[in-house]
Scaffold this motif. Structure first.
Motif, PDB file in Angstrom:
ATOM      1  N   LEU A 299       0.829  -1.206   0.000  1.00 17.38           N
ATOM      2  CA  LEU A 299       0.000   0.000   0.000  1.00 17.38           C
ATOM      3  C   LEU A 299       0.867   1.260   0.000  1.00 17.38           C
ATOM      4  O   LEU A 299       0.602   2.218  -0.724  1.00 17.38           O
ATOM      5  CB  LEU A 299      -0.914   0.012   1.234  1.00 17.38           C
ATOM      6  CG  LEU A 299      -2.053  -0.996   1.201  1.00 17.38           C
ATOM      7  CD1 LEU A 299      -2.819  -0.979   2.516  1.00 17.38           C
ATOM      8  CD2 LEU A 299      -3.010  -0.686   0.050  1.00 17.38           C
ATOM      9  N   GLU A 300       1.921   1.209   0.805  1.00 16.79           N
ATOM     10  CA  GLU A 300       2.810   2.367   0.902  1.00 16.79           C
ATOM     11  C   GLU A 300       3.489   2.622  -0.451  1.00 16.79           C
ATOM     12  O   GLU A 300       3.560   3.759  -0.917  1.00 16.79           O
ATOM     13  CB  GLU A 300       3.854   2.080   1.981  1.00 16.79           C
ATOM     14  CG  GLU A 300       4.475   3.336   2.558  1.00 16.79           C
ATOM     15  CD  GLU A 300       5.541   2.982   3.593  1.00 16.79           C
ATOM     16  OE1 GLU A 300       5.459   1.896   4.198  1.00 16.79           O
ATOM     17  OE2 GLU A 300       6.467   3.793   3.765  1.00 16.79           O
TER      18      GLU A 300
ATOM     19  N   LYS B 254       3.161   5.966  -2.669  1.00  7.82           N
ATOM     20  CA  LYS B 254       4.346   6.790  -2.976  1.00  7.82           C
ATOM     21  C   LYS B 254       4.627   6.823  -4.476  1.00  7.82           C
ATOM     22  O   LYS B 254       4.977   7.848  -5.030  1.00  7.82           O
ATOM     23  CB  LYS B 254       5.570   6.256  -2.245  1.00  7.82           C
ATOM     24  CG  LYS B 254       5.510   6.596  -0.768  1.00  7.82           C
ATOM     25  CD  LYS B 254       6.835   6.430  -0.087  1.00  7.82           C
ATOM     26  CE  LYS B 254       6.709   6.934   1.333  1.00  7.82           C
ATOM     27  NZ  LYS B 254       7.865   6.644   2.162  1.00  7.82           N
ATOM     28  N   MET B 255       4.482   5.661  -5.106  1.00 11.43           N
ATOM     29  CA  MET B 255       4.780   5.635  -6.534  1.00 11.43           C
ATOM     30  C   MET B 255       3.715   6.353  -7.327  1.00 11.43           C
ATOM     31  O   MET B 255       3.997   6.949  -8.357  1.00 11.43           O
ATOM     32  CB  MET B 255       4.946   4.200  -7.005  1.00 11.43           C
ATOM     33  CG  MET B 255       6.242   3.643  -6.465  1.00 11.43           C
ATOM     34  SD  MET B 255       6.494   1.971  -6.946  1.00 11.43           S
ATOM     35  CE  MET B 255       6.412   2.127  -8.690  1.00 11.43           C
ATOM     36  N   GLY B 256       2.489   6.299  -6.822  1.00 12.07           N
ATOM     37  CA  GLY B 256       1.416   7.044  -7.482  1.00 12.07           C
ATOM     38  C   GLY B 256       1.743   8.523  -7.475  1.00 12.07           C
ATOM     39  O   GLY B 256       1.606   9.215  -8.488  1.00 12.07           O
ATOM     40  N   THR B 257       2.217   9.001  -6.349  1.00 10.68           N
ATOM     41  CA  THR B 257       2.569  10.415  -6.219  1.00 10.68           C
ATOM     42  C   THR B 257       3.734  10.748  -7.143  1.00 10.68           C
ATOM     43  O   THR B 257       3.730  11.751  -7.842  1.00 10.68           O
ATOM     44  CB  THR B 257       2.985  10.716  -4.760  1.00 10.68           C
ATOM     45  OG1 THR B 257       1.966  10.209  -3.913  1.00 10.68           O
ATOM     46  CG2 THR B 257       3.148  12.201  -4.530  1.00 10.68           C
ATOM     47  N   ARG B 258       4.739   9.874  -7.140  1.00 13.15           N
ATOM     48  CA  ARG B 258       5.920  10.139  -7.963  1.00 13.15           C
ATOM     49  C   ARG B 258       5.597  10.064  -9.460  1.00 13.15           C
ATOM     50  O   ARG B 258       6.007  10.909 -10.235  1.00 13.15           O
ATOM     51  CB  ARG B 258       7.024   9.130  -7.646  1.00 13.15           C
ATOM     52  CG  ARG B 258       7.743   9.430  -6.343  1.00 13.15           C
ATOM     53  CD  ARG B 258       8.689   8.316  -6.007  1.00 13.15           C
ATOM     54  NE  ARG B 258       9.454   8.593  -4.807  1.00 13.15           N
ATOM     55  CZ  ARG B 258      10.572   9.307  -4.762  1.00 13.15           C
ATOM     56  NH1 ARG B 258      11.052   9.818  -5.867  1.00 13.15           N
ATOM     57  NH2 ARG B 258      11.207   9.496  -3.638  1.00 13.15           N
ATOM     58  N   LEU B 259       4.838   9.039  -9.828  1.00 11.74           N
ATOM     59  CA  LEU B 259       4.532   8.886 -11.254  1.00 11.74           C
ATOM     60  C   LEU B 259       3.599   9.985 -11.754  1.00 11.74           C
ATOM     61  O   LEU B 259       3.605  10.319 -12.923  1.00 11.74           O
ATOM     62  CB  LEU B 259       3.908   7.515 -11.526  1.00 11.74           C
ATOM     63  CG  LEU B 259       4.893   6.362 -11.622  1.00 11.74           C
ATOM     64  CD1 LEU B 259       4.150   5.063 -11.854  1.00 11.74           C
ATOM     65  CD2 LEU B 259       5.890   6.568 -12.752  1.00 11.74           C
ATOM     66  N   ALA B 260       2.831  10.534 -10.832  1.00 15.64           N
ATOM     67  CA  ALA B 260       1.927  11.608 -11.241  1.00 15.64           C
ATOM     68  C   ALA B 260       2.723  12.791 -11.789  1.00 15.64           C
ATOM     69  O   ALA B 260       2.238  13.552 -12.620  1.00 15.64           O
ATOM     70  CB  ALA B 260       1.081  12.044 -10.058  1.00 15.64           C
ATOM     71  N   ALA B 261       3.944  12.919 -11.327  1.00 19.72           N
ATOM     72  CA  ALA B 261       4.768  14.038 -11.770  1.00 19.72           C
ATOM     73  C   ALA B 261       5.599  13.693 -13.010  1.00 19.72           C
ATOM     74  O   ALA B 261       6.231  14.552 -13.602  1.00 19.72           O
ATOM     75  CB  ALA B 261       5.697  14.458 -10.638  1.00 19.72           C
TER      76      ALA B 261
ATOM     77  N   THR C 172       1.859   0.349 -16.232  1.00 16.79           N
ATOM     78  CA  THR C 172       3.212   0.247 -15.681  1.00 16.79           C
ATOM     79  C   THR C 172       3.184   0.424 -14.168  1.00 16.79           C
ATOM     80  O   THR C 172       3.770  -0.357 -13.417  1.00 16.79           O
ATOM     81  CB  THR C 172       4.119   1.339 -16.303  1.00 16.79           C
ATOM     82  OG1 THR C 172       4.096   1.179 -17.715  1.00 16.79           O
ATOM     83  CG2 THR C 172       5.536   1.238 -15.784  1.00 16.79           C
ATOM     84  N   TYR C 173       2.488   1.437 -13.738  1.00 17.07           N
ATOM     85  CA  TYR C 173       2.380   1.739 -12.314  1.00 17.07           C
ATOM     86  C   TYR C 173       1.736   0.563 -11.576  1.00 17.07           C
ATOM     87  O   TYR C 173       2.183   0.151 -10.508  1.00 17.07           O
ATOM     88  CB  TYR C 173       1.555   3.020 -12.169  1.00 17.07           C
ATOM     89  CG  TYR C 173       0.914   3.229 -10.830  1.00 17.07           C
ATOM     90  CD1 TYR C 173       1.684   3.562  -9.718  1.00 17.07           C
ATOM     91  CD2 TYR C 173      -0.460   3.120 -10.681  1.00 17.07           C
ATOM     92  CE1 TYR C 173       1.083   3.760  -8.492  1.00 17.07           C
ATOM     93  CE2 TYR C 173      -1.063   3.319  -9.465  1.00 17.07           C
ATOM     94  CZ  TYR C 173      -0.289   3.637  -8.367  1.00 17.07           C
ATOM     95  OH  TYR C 173      -0.883   3.817  -7.155  1.00 17.07           O
ATOM     96  N   ASN C 174       0.698   0.002 -12.175  1.00 23.64           N
ATOM     97  CA  ASN C 174       0.034  -1.131 -11.537  1.00 23.64           C
ATOM     98  C   ASN C 174       0.968  -2.323 -11.377  1.00 23.64           C
ATOM     99  O   ASN C 174       0.965  -2.990 -10.353  1.00 23.64           O
ATOM    100  CB  ASN C 174      -1.183  -1.539 -12.368  1.00 23.64           C
ATOM    101  CG  ASN C 174      -2.448  -0.954 -11.796  1.00 23.64           C
ATOM    102  OD1 ASN C 174      -3.142  -1.631 -11.059  1.00 23.64           O
ATOM    103  ND2 ASN C 174      -2.716   0.299 -12.073  1.00 23.64           N
ATOM    104  N   LEU C 175       1.745  -2.574 -12.418  1.00 21.94           N
ATOM    105  CA  LEU C 175       2.660  -3.728 -12.353  1.00 21.94           C
ATOM    106  C   LEU C 175       3.790  -3.489 -11.361  1.00 21.94           C
ATOM    107  O   LEU C 175       4.132  -4.364 -10.580  1.00 21.94           O
ATOM    108  CB  LEU C 175       3.263  -3.998 -13.728  1.00 21.94           C
ATOM    109  CG  LEU C 175       2.421  -4.817 -14.677  1.00 21.94           C
ATOM    110  CD1 LEU C 175       3.196  -5.045 -15.960  1.00 21.94           C
ATOM    111  CD2 LEU C 175       2.028  -6.145 -14.068  1.00 21.94           C
TER     112      LEU C 175
END
Lengths: 103, 198
Positions: free
Chosen positions: B86-87, B91-98, B111-114
């Motif tokens: 979950l963490e 965190k990756m959601g936040t990073r990939l959003a940028a 990609t993010y999901n995998l």
């Protein structure tokens, strides 16, 4: 890529295929798209950063892992290539469906 | 098999000509796309088949390093495993959003999901995620993000009501068109974000 994916799903939904076949097609397409991801990610991954983490397990944290993935995709090249490959997969799927009269 | 980033597995039991055709098409596409990183595929194949790899030593090390990292990061059954996932996802959601994903948003989603869900190595994606009842449930979340929970609640209630009064309601063209569109939205969403099914 998403537009093409949506077009394909719309065609499959509108077809007279049995429900099981539709579900299997979606699973197949989903797997096909996902399989393009890791080879490209690894190609663009900063190898020294990866080796450093692998050789120092104590450094492996959520933060360092997230940073590694971020560093891999941040210039957009990896995602661009993944997107291109996914499009190629979808083009082939579309052709195969057309051959079976689903268009 | 794609959960591990490998070639999709053949399912010999497949009867439908269309399904078989699409599977073959995807394999054809793979033959072309493998050139993108042929070394990766050759090494993966040799590892899968437990063969000795006699070339590309450095690159093999990269692949093994990634496996090692994945095992430490998401080792199934380890303490705090769920929390880590979950963490990492957050965190990756936040990073990939940028990250610059112009024109590649759907690819970024997959990609993010995998990358945030590598425990599919141990817990594969359920094969029934595209079944109608699951998609109907997920329609609520797809619609919810677009129009708000209040409307979704009303729609769910309407759907339940429609079911209660009989199948004839479903033949109304507007209802059928809306449901068809929602189902397509849900399928596209599931292909992009299969992990949200669990």
């Amino acid at each position: 890529m998403e537009d093409k994916l949506r077009q394909i799903v719309t065609k499959i939904e509108a077809s007279k295929l049995p429900e099981n076949d539709k579900e299997e097609l979606y699973v197949t397409i989903s797997e096909g798209l996902q399989a393009t991801v890791w080879p490209v990610l690894l190609k663009f991954m900063p190898k020294e950063e990866l080796a450093d983490l692998a050789n120092n397990p104590s450094k492996i944290t959520v933060e360092s892992y997230a940073k590694l993935i971020e560093d891999t995709v941040k210039d957009g090249q990896a995602l661009k290539q993944i997107d291109g490959l996914m499009n190629e997969v979808l083009v082939e799927v579309e052709k195969a469906l057309a051959q079976e009269g689903i268009q | 098999m794609s959960e591990t980033g490998e070639m999709p597995a053949d399912r010999e039991s497949t009867k439908s000509k269309v399904v078989r055709g699409v599977k073959e098409a995807i394999h054809t596409a793979f033959e072309k796309t493998k050139a993108t990183n042929s070394e990766y595929w050759e090494i993966r194949k040799s590892i899968q088949e437990k063969m000795a790899w006699h070339g590309g030593g450095v690159y093999r090390q990269h692949i093994e390093n990634m496996d090692k990292l994945t095992n430490v990061m998401f080792g199934y059954g380890e303490k705090g495993f769920g929390k880590k996932v979950l963490e990492a996802s957050f965190k990756m959601g936040t990073r990939l959003a940028a990250a610059p994903i112009i024109g590649a948003a759907a690819a970024a989603d997959i990609t993010y999901n995998l990358a945030t869900w590598p425990f599919r190595l141990f817990v594969p994606i359920p094969k029934d995620i595209f079944k109608r009842n699951i998609l109907l449930l997920s329609n609520a979340s797809v619609a919810g993000s677009a129009v708000g929970a209040g409307v979704v609640g009303a729609e769910v209630a309407a759907v339940k009501g429609a079911r209660a009064v009989g199948e004839a309601v479903w033949t109304t063209p507007e209802v059928a068109a809306t449901m068809a569109k929602k189902r397509i939205d849900a399928i596209v969403e599931k292909i992009k974000k299969p992990r949200q099914t669990r």
